[in-house]
Design a protein around this motif. Structure first.
Motif, PDB file in Angstrom:
ATOM      1  N   LEU A 113      -9.789  -1.221   0.477  1.00 20.63           N
ATOM      2  CA  LEU A 113      -9.074  -0.752  -1.090  1.00 20.63           C
ATOM      3  C   LEU A 113      -9.489  -1.889  -2.200  1.00 20.63           C
ATOM      4  N   ASN A 114      -9.628  -2.751  -1.763  1.00 19.88           N
ATOM      5  CA  ASN A 114     -10.175  -3.175  -2.965  1.00 19.88           C
ATOM      6  C   ASN A 114     -11.213  -3.164  -3.468  1.00 19.88           C
ATOM      7  N   GLU A 141     -14.672   7.524   2.648  1.00 23.60           N
ATOM      8  CA  GLU A 141     -14.468   8.120   4.129  1.00 23.60           C
ATOM      9  C   GLU A 141     -14.369   7.276   4.691  1.00 23.60           C
ATOM     10  N   ALA A 142     -14.844   5.391   4.411  1.00 20.79           N
ATOM     11  CA  ALA A 142     -14.710   4.635   5.133  1.00 20.79           C
ATOM     12  C   ALA A 142     -13.462   3.979   5.041  1.00 20.79           C
ATOM     13  N   GLU A 182      -1.944  -1.671  -3.404  1.00 23.30           N
ATOM     14  CA  GLU A 182      -1.706  -1.042  -1.974  1.00 23.30           C
ATOM     15  C   GLU A 182      -2.305  -2.747  -1.359  1.00 23.30           C
ATOM     16  N   ALA A 183      -4.159  -2.934  -1.356  1.00 26.56           N
ATOM     17  CA  ALA A 183      -4.114  -3.367  -0.996  1.00 26.56           C
ATOM     18  C   ALA A 183      -3.946  -5.767  -0.807  1.00 26.56           C
ATOM     19  N   GLU A 211      -5.720   4.040 -13.604  1.00 28.91           N
ATOM     20  CA  GLU A 211      -4.452   4.360 -12.698  1.00 28.91           C
ATOM     21  C   GLU A 211      -4.734   4.259 -11.103  1.00 28.91           C
ATOM     22  N   ASP A 212      -5.812   4.540 -10.764  1.00 30.31           N
ATOM     23  CA  ASP A 212      -6.563   4.770  -9.866  1.00 30.31           C
ATOM     24  C   ASP A 212      -6.975   3.571  -8.931  1.00 30.31           C
ATOM     25  N   ALA A 213      -7.613   2.462  -9.743  1.00 32.20           N
ATOM     26  CA  ALA A 213      -8.142   1.143  -9.437  1.00 32.20           C
ATOM     27  C   ALA A 213      -6.427  -0.071  -9.246  1.00 32.20           C
ATOM     28  N   LEU A 214      -5.514   0.554  -9.746  1.00 28.98           N
ATOM     29  CA  LEU A 214      -3.792   0.058  -9.966  1.00 28.98           C
ATOM     30  C   LEU A 214      -3.437   0.917  -9.249  1.00 28.98           C
TER      31      LEU A 214
END
Length: 714
Positions: A373-374, A349-350, A395-396, A387-390
């Motif tokens: 993002l980080n 949400e942030a 993007e970060a 995969e979500d972490a990657l």
């Protein structure tokens, strides 16, 4: 602190097919560095940065490039004309020159000098903040005494010491005593006296804040506290309680700060306007979180968030950023409590809010997009959602690289942090070449940064060296790994001499990893020394903070059990494994996604030991439970956990070859292991040892391996 898994072969693999030696495969715990970049630190998580927005004050303003202090759109004073500013700036320039004059190989001297430089820079930043707060207070209070008028005049002229001199402590105290006595004896004049006492309280408040700007005063903290308390003694109102609480919080005086925040809320909370109440609750939440008072912190954050949400409905431009800040802080708290689902909801949400804000003001909010993002990537990595972490990390990294092109001094450290985190993620995914690439780039950046500022960046150099050592060890580049670990350990030991509370955990991490490497090289005496020192440090840390350090105690116990197993010290090994398993089972009850892999690791190792002790039924039970856990983990993360499945399959195959002889079952397990391992052989070097062992078993039973592989290719 969380740790990663290092796979190793325990024992030599037979090369003579006619005399196959029963070899079992054990899991060794290697850990990434535990350094994080943060605005306000939360201890400590896998070289990942966790950001908490600093406490907000009710006074807002800025100091522009010309040194003008601007509050409410109006210029109040100029800090460049202040002698205090000039002295601090001169001190910084002298220390910078001293640091340049010290040779790069004089690490301790450079550290000590850099520490003084950073302290002086911090004093300058604190000086600016205190001046801003002082300017805001002058704008808020009633200037109703001659001394206040003179002090304000001197302040606007940048003559802070002259303003201080006007407010003579002896005179203020004399007036205070006179006024307090008059209040007691002249009841009819109470209202007027209260007005005068309020003026006296305001004078002491200004005196306290001016004193806080004087870093040449060796008793700065004590004097500032004394004047705040005298202000509160004359007349207690929200501002002097809040300002004193905030000052104490910035000085890490958590208990006293909480007391004054609580008093401010208790006495004046109902009278406060909504933004001020939310700000106070946010500050109080940060304080309570720092003190590990999680439930109180949760209550404070939730009330602050509720207020900011209502305010943002009427004025989104002003209060939506505060909603995002509080969500970020709430996410950090939930992360500390291992409430990962709630934390990820808060972070997302942030992030959503900040993506909206960045559309109208990209310059201000792009860094915060990268920050969230980080953080989200860290959490997803902890949940093994690789995969979500990657995606989050990449993007970060893209944002931070662009920011660093325009402002490398500010953003290159953050580029290095995300590179480091990406390297750790790819290490966990067994993508070693990509991990090596990111790790080396992070190390190159951090070495350059540390040359100019060792106090700040040497810990980051050590962290990336530790992670590089893990990677080199997993690639069987043992000499390079040894070199990396030893350099990291040398840095951490020097840092721990100056700041043991912060850096002893890192010393223990690197000792643990060094011990695992020494064990791989069969240097048992050195291994035992490394593990015992690591375990001693961690047990002490866990006494005061079990939630953070018990996982690390279990990791080193697991490794110590492996060493004792290799040395045929079976009773000691059993004791180590059982204690590690007990800790890990408890941790997995509340956080299975993170700690079930560790439970499986220790079960696998315990099975090896029970077999060696001829406790065959217990060994089979341990292996099968480990296999069941690892199969479930591999369903969602095959890249990471399939090699572990193969490890336990091979151990079971050997078990049915040597202990409870059953050719069909042994062949079945070895065949499945070989089929699993084939896609990993080229890019994950350690799996080649597993595959060789599976081949030996199948050859022992007379199975046509090439036929099996051909069928697998089809």
């Amino acid at each position: 602190m969380k740790t990663n898994v290092k796979i190793a072969i325990i024992g030599a693999i037979a090369t003579v097919l006619a005399a196959v030696i029963p070899v079992v495969i054990s899991s060794v715990y290697r850990e990434p560095d535990k350094k994080e970049d943060s605005n306000k630190s939360i201890q400590q998580q896998d070289t990942k940065e966790i950001y908490i927005n600093n406490s907000q004050n009710v006074v807002t303003g800025e100091i522009n490039a010309k040194g003008d202090v601007i509050v409410g759109g109006a210029k109040i004073t100029n800090i460049y004309s202040s002698l205090d500013y000039q002295q601090l700036q001169k001190g910084i320039e002298e220390l910078e020159q001293d640091l340049k004059d010290i040779p790069l190989d004089k690490t301790v001297s450079r550290l000590n000098k850099s520490k003084k430089l950073e302290e002086k820079r911090r004093q300058l930043q604190d000086f600016k903040q205190e001046v801003l707060r002082l300017a805001g207070t002058f704008g808020k209070i009633e200037i109703n005494t001659e001394r206040l008028k003179q002090a304000q005049q001197y302040f606007t002229q940048g003559k802070f010491r002259a303003a201080d001199a006007v407010l003579k402590a002896e005179e203020l105290s004399h007036d205070q005593e006179h006024l307090l006595n008059a209040k007691e004896s002249k009841y009819r004049e109470v209202e007027e006296l209260n007005k005068q006492l309020l003026g006296n309280a305001n004078e002491f408040l200004i005196k306290a804040q001016i004193t806080a700007t004087n870093f040449n005063n060796p008793n700065r903290f004590q004097d500032t506290c004394r004047f705040y308390e005298q202000s509160i003694r004359s007349y207690t109102y929200f501002d002097n309680l809040f300002q004193y609480a905030y000052f104490l919080q910035q000085q890490n005086q958590h208990n006293e700060a909480e007391r004054y925040y609580q008093e401010a809320m208790k006495r004046f909370g109902r009278e406060l306007d909504a933004p001020t109440r939310a700000t106070t609750l946010n500050n109080l939440g940060i304080l309570q979180s720092d003190k590990n008072e999680f439930e109180d912190a949760l209550k404070s954050y939730k009330e602050a968030l509720e207020i900011y949400r209502k305010l943002s409905q009427a004025n989104r431009q002003i209060y939506l950023p505060d909603v995002a800040i509080t969500l970020n802080n709430l996410g950090n708290l939930q992360w500390k409590k291992n409430e990962f689902e709630d934390a990820i909801k808060s972070y997302k949400e942030a992030l959503e809010i900040r993506r909206i804000l960045v559309q109208s003001d990209p310059k201000s909010y792009l860094p915060y997009i990268a920050e969230t993002l980080n953080n989200l990537g860290n959490l997803q990595s902890d949940k093994n959602e690789f995969e979500d972490a990657l995606k989050s990390y990449k993007e970060a990294l893209e944002i931070r690289r662009k920011l660093a092109l325009a402002n490398p001094q500010t953003y290159l450290p953050y580029v290095a942090t995300t590179l480091n985190n990406l390297g750790n993620l790819q290490y966990k995914k067994n993508e070693f070449e990509d991990a090596l690439k990111f790790c080396k780039e992070a190390l190159e950046i951090r070495r350059k940064l540390a040359q100019a500022n060792p106090q700040t960046y040497l810990p980051d150099v050590a962290g990336t060296l530790n992670n590089l050592g893990n990677l080199q060890s997993k690639k069987n580049e043992f000499e390079d790994a040894l070199k990396s670990y030893k350099e990291a350990l040398e840095i951490y030991r020097k840092l721990a001499q100056v700041n043991p509370q912060t850096y002893l955990p890192y010393v223990s991490t690197t000792l643990n990893n060094l011990g695992a490497l020494q064990s791989d090289k069969n240097e048992f005496d050195d291994t035992l020394k490394s593990y015992k020192e690591a375990l001693e440090i961690r047990r002490k840390l866990a006494l005061s903070n079990p939630q953070a350090y018990l996982p690390d105690v279990a990791g080193t116990l697991n490794n110590l059990g492996n060493l004792q197993w290799k040395k045929n010290e079976f009773d000691d090994a059993l004791k180590s494994y059982k204690e590690a398993l007990e800790i890990r089972r408890k941790l997995a009850q509340t956080n299975p996604q993170t700690y079930l892999p560790d439970v499986a690791m220790t079960l696998n190792n315990l099975g090896n030991l029970q077999w060696k002790k001829n406790e065959f039924d217990d060994a089979l039970k341990s292996y099968k439970e480990a296999l069941e856990i690892r199969r479930k983990l591999a369903q969602s993360n095959p890249q990471t956990y399939l090699p572990d499945v193969a490890m336990t399959l091979i151990n079971l195959s050997i078990f049915y070859q040597k202990c409870q002889t059953d050719r069909d079952v042994s062949v079945q397990y070895a065949t499945e292991a070989l089929e699993i391992l084939t896609p990993f052989l080229e890019r994950v070097p350690y799996t080649q040892q597993y595959a060789q062992r599976a081949r030996q078993i199948l050859q022992y039973w007379g199975v046509d391996i090439e036929k099996i592989l051909a069928e697998e290719d089809k």
